[in-house]
Design a protein around this motif. Structure first.
Motif: not given
Length: 274
Positions: A77-83
């Protein structure tokens, strides 16, 4: 996880956004993720389990053996950066935490034997070899954030034995980023100070003075390995890499990055050591 339009992947069910080679092929099934299994899964799965036994709980846990070319891993779980990458994952605190996370990976891995004959992928591997299993692809899309800090690594498909410093150099390429300003502008917030950020990453990892002196040269070497990887994929007619090359400036961009790194080598070294 799906894109919310703000450059961050959120915790939701269904297909998980992001990625390049596996785009559209990774799915969340409750507390598990189902995805294409890498050829190295037979060696990688025991390694990931061993990492956990040695205190590294910041990676997915394999669940069972791959079936039908696909694997199952625990969802992280968590947030993942996308371009294009948002400001909140490009802060100095976020960058420092990425360096610390990679250091934790390597420290736990030091206690785990690596089968160097296991057929690890050579695409992004350290040409010098080594005894540490490097992630080799610590890009923003493969780092899970919680409360503004790097909390876990995902997607170990490119993992292979190498030097820890190689993994730091590959990480720097994506997170500093080690790109000329024109190339960086396409995906990153404006105004990032590359020499200062390289120092922050090195501090987060805890590089020694010797390693700091070597890092700019290793970054250049890693950039050439990445270029050779793209060259092979393009020559094979891979549509994913053909499209990515066309969308990101073609070979002129790679030439520009190479020249920029060489031109600023002394500046990077000074920032790391002074």
């Amino acid at each position: 996880m799906t894109s919310d339009g703000g450059g961050v992947r959120k915790d939701e069910g269904g297909a998980l956004a992001g990625g390049l080679a596996n785009a559209g092929a990774v799915f969340r099934r409750g507390e598990l993720v189902e995805r294409p299994a890498p050829p190295s899964a037979g060696a990688l799965h025991p390694y990931l389990l061993a990492l956990r036994e040695h205190g590294f709980d910041a990676a997915p846990v394999p669940v069972g053996l791959p079936v039908g070319g696909r694997e199952r891993l625990t969802f992280v779980p968590g947030d993942v950066a996308l371009p294009p990458f948002p400001d909140q994952v490009m802060t100095k605190a976020a960058l420092h935490s990425v360096g610390s996370l990679v250091r934790r990976l390597h420290e736990a891995g030091a206690a785990v034997a690596v089968d160097t004959g296991a057929g690890w992928p050579r695409d992004l591997a350290d040409p010098a070899g080594g005894t540490t299993l490097c992630h080799n692809d610590v890009c923003p899309e493969n780092v899970v954030f919680r409360e503004g800090r790097a909390a876990a690594l995902i997607d170990f498909d490119m993992a292979a034995p190498g030097r820890p410093l190689w993994d730091v150099a590959m990480t720097a390429r994506y997170w500093v980023p080690m790109l000329d300003p024109a190339s960086a502008a396409a995906l990153y917030p404006a105004g990032l100070d590359a020499p200062a950020r390289l120092r922050v990453l090195a501090d987060g990892y805890g590089l020694s003075a010797r390693e700091r002196a070597e890092l700019p040269g290793v970054v250049e070497q890693a950039t050439e390995v990445c270029r050779a990887f793209v060259t092979r994929r393009v020559a094979e007619g891979d549509p994913v890499y053909l499209r990515a090359l066309a969308e990101h400036g073609g070979w002129e961009r790679w030439d520009r990055v190479r020249a920029w790194l060489a031109e600023h080598r002394e500046t990077f070294t000074a920032a790391l050591l002074n």
